[in-house]
Design an enzyme around this catalytic site. Structure first.
Site, PDB file in Angstrom:
ATOM      1  N   PRO A  79      45.557  35.163  37.780  1.00 23.33           N
ATOM      2  CA  PRO A  79      44.634  34.765  36.716  1.00 23.33           C
ATOM      3  C   PRO A  79      43.640  35.890  36.413  1.00 23.33           C
ATOM      4  CG  PRO A  79      44.281  33.440  38.715  1.00 23.33           C
ATOM      5  CD  PRO A  79      45.420  34.365  39.007  1.00 23.33           C
ATOM      6  N   GLY A  83      38.780  37.800  40.305  1.00 25.12           N
ATOM      7  CA  GLY A  83      38.415  38.512  41.533  1.00 25.12           C
ATOM      8  C   GLY A  83      39.638  38.934  42.330  1.00 25.12           C
ATOM      9  N   GLY A  85      41.943  41.053  41.146  1.00 24.79           N
ATOM     10  CA  GLY A  85      42.398  42.393  40.737  1.00 24.79           C
ATOM     11  C   GLY A  85      43.464  42.399  39.657  1.00 24.79           C
ATOM     12  N   SER A  86      43.386  41.444  38.713  1.00 25.60           N
ATOM     13  CA  SER A  86      44.424  41.422  37.661  1.00 25.60           C
ATOM     14  C   SER A  86      44.414  42.713  36.852  1.00 25.60           C
ATOM     15  CB  SER A  86      44.243  40.205  36.754  1.00 25.60           C
ATOM     16  OG  SER A  86      42.967  40.231  36.163  1.00 25.60           O
ATOM     17  N   SER A  87      43.238  43.274  36.576  1.00 24.65           N
ATOM     18  CA  SER A  87      43.216  44.504  35.757  1.00 24.65           C
ATOM     19  C   SER A  87      43.742  45.694  36.560  1.00 24.65           C
ATOM     20  CB  SER A  87      41.831  44.776  35.182  1.00 24.65           C
ATOM     21  OG  SER A  87      40.890  44.888  36.202  1.00 24.65           O
ATOM     22  N   ALA A  88      43.412  45.755  37.853  1.00 19.68           N
ATOM     23  CA  ALA A  88      43.938  46.852  38.693  1.00 19.68           C
ATOM     24  C   ALA A  88      45.456  46.742  38.779  1.00 19.68           C
ATOM     25  CB  ALA A  88      43.325  46.784  40.089  1.00 19.68           C
ATOM     26  N   ASP A 129      39.946  48.456  44.318  1.00 16.91           N
ATOM     27  CA  ASP A 129      40.988  47.571  43.779  1.00 16.91           C
ATOM     28  C   ASP A 129      42.279  48.347  43.500  1.00 16.91           C
ATOM     29  OD1 ASP A 129      38.920  45.788  43.831  1.00 16.91           O
ATOM     30  OD2 ASP A 129      39.167  45.072  41.780  1.00 16.91           O
TER      31      ASP A 129
HETATM   32  C1  MEV Z   1      35.204  44.244  42.605  1.00 13.23           C
HETATM   33  O1  MEV Z   1      36.536  43.831  42.935  1.00 13.23           O
HETATM   34  C2  MEV Z   1      34.580  45.047  43.707  1.00 13.23           C
HETATM   35  C3  MEV Z   1      33.197  45.616  43.410  1.00 13.23           C
HETATM   36  O2  MEV Z   1      32.744  46.210  44.628  1.00 13.23           O
HETATM   37  C4  MEV Z   1      33.223  46.631  42.312  1.00 13.23           C
HETATM   38  C5  MEV Z   1      33.982  47.894  42.699  1.00 13.23           C
HETATM   39  O3  MEV Z   1      34.037  48.251  43.864  1.00 13.23           O
HETATM   40  O4  MEV Z   1      34.512  48.555  41.783  1.00 13.23           O
HETATM   41  C6  MEV Z   1      32.209  44.528  43.044  1.00 13.23           C
END
Ligand code: MEV
Length: 309
Positions: A79, A83, A85-88, A129
């Site tokens: 989704p 959190g 990591g869908s974009s990564a 990520d």
């Molecule tokens: C986000 O998945 C992790 C953060 O630490 C941002 C980052 O490291 O790029 C919040």
């Protein structure tokens, strides 16, 4: 060309990693697949490619492709803004697919380009990520050089050394709040606090120390200790202002059947992660309270080139 990449979850150290503190993340068995064909114009899933909707794909093309237009088809189990990591994942799958047209693809190139794409797309703060979904398994990010060193990435005076870390078969549940928070905004909020308040800087350092203290319990499969450290990490993240009343409620629900639980990723919404022996119970309890929840396993595999012509 066809390639895929996994999702990720940060076990320890989000936000603190932006300032060069250590962090630990693992890849998950949810994947994004990208298929790429030569086309007459740039399209994504049958629609013309647009900056607004396809910014990661577009920037991956900018950095890795100088041939003609492409028809791109994407499919993802992850989704968006959760959190996980869908974009990564889409960034790394796209880069791996494009690089595969030029021959063998190596992890370090993909991880470095992946970070660049996230950086130009959203001013990404750290490479955690993109490096996790590139390598798979577990990674430890630290400025200090340690064993199982993989590569390093530097930006704006911060150096992140990426290391492989051995992680056991953790039984995890990721619960999605349904609230899609912007990573860039959450990172900016913590940055303001960090810049103006020495207490925030102490909290960030404390998160770094706590992350290092999790290495031994992870290696020795001490689930009680890992869970306790996850709970502590969550308290420190709450002080940094990235928790949310809905996430707090989810954590309470998950903890009834878990060793420990914390928010994961940028916070402000997104997801929680729980370490548990009772994955089904945790999923059921979160579902009954109206939240999506995923029983996840660690993916030993990072990106994979599926098909190369
Ligand atoms: C986000 O998945 C992790 C953060 O630490 C941002 C980052 O490291 O790029 C919040």
């Amino acid at each position: 060309m066809e390639a895929s990449a996994p999702a990720k979850v940060i076990l320890f150290g989000e936000h603190a990693v932006v300032y060069g503190e250590p962090a630990i993340a693992v890849a998950l068995n949810l994947r994004t697949t990208v298929e790429v064909y030569p086309g007459s114009e740039y399209t994504v899933n049958g629609y013309p490619m647009q900056d607004k909707y396809h910014s990661y794909i577009r920037n991956a093309i900018k950095l890795c492709w100088d041939n003609g237009p492409l028809e791109i088809i994407t499919q993802s189990d992850i989704p968006s803004s959760s959190g996980m990591g869908s974009s990564a994942s889409i960034t790394v799958a796209m880069i791996a697919a494009l690089l595969s047209s030029k021959g063998a693809v190596n992890e370090e190139d993909v991880a470095k380009l992946g970070f660049e794409v996230e950086y130009i797309t959203q001013g990404r703060a750290s490479p955690i990520d993109t490096s996790t979904v590139t390598h798979g398994k577990g990674i430890l990010v630290d400025k200090t050089l340690r064993e199982n060193y993989l590569w390093e990435i530097e930006k704006n005076g911060v150096v992140w050394r990426i290391h492989h870390i051995e992680v056991p078969e953790l039984k995890l549940v990721v619960g999605f709040s349904g609230i899609r928070a912007s990573t860039a905004e959450m990172v900016a909020r913590v940055r303001r606090f960090y810049q103006w308040n020495s207490f925030a800087r102490d909290v960030v350092k404390e998160i770094g120390k706590l992350t290092l203290s999790a290495i031994e319990p992870l290696e020795s499969e001490d689930y009680e200790k890992i869970g306790e450290l996850m709970d502590k990490n969550n308290k420190l993240l709450t002080i940094l202002g990235v928790n949310h009343p809905v996430l707090k409620k989810m954590l309470e629900i998950a903890r009834k059947h878990s060793y420990g639980a914390k928010i994961t990723g940028a916070g402000g919404g997104g997801s929680i992660v729980a370490l548990t022996d009772e994955q089904d119970e945790v999923v059921k309890a979160l579902n009954s309270a109206g939240f999506e929840a995923y029983k996840v396993r660690i993916s030993r595999e990072g990106f994979r080139v599926e098909n190369q012509n």
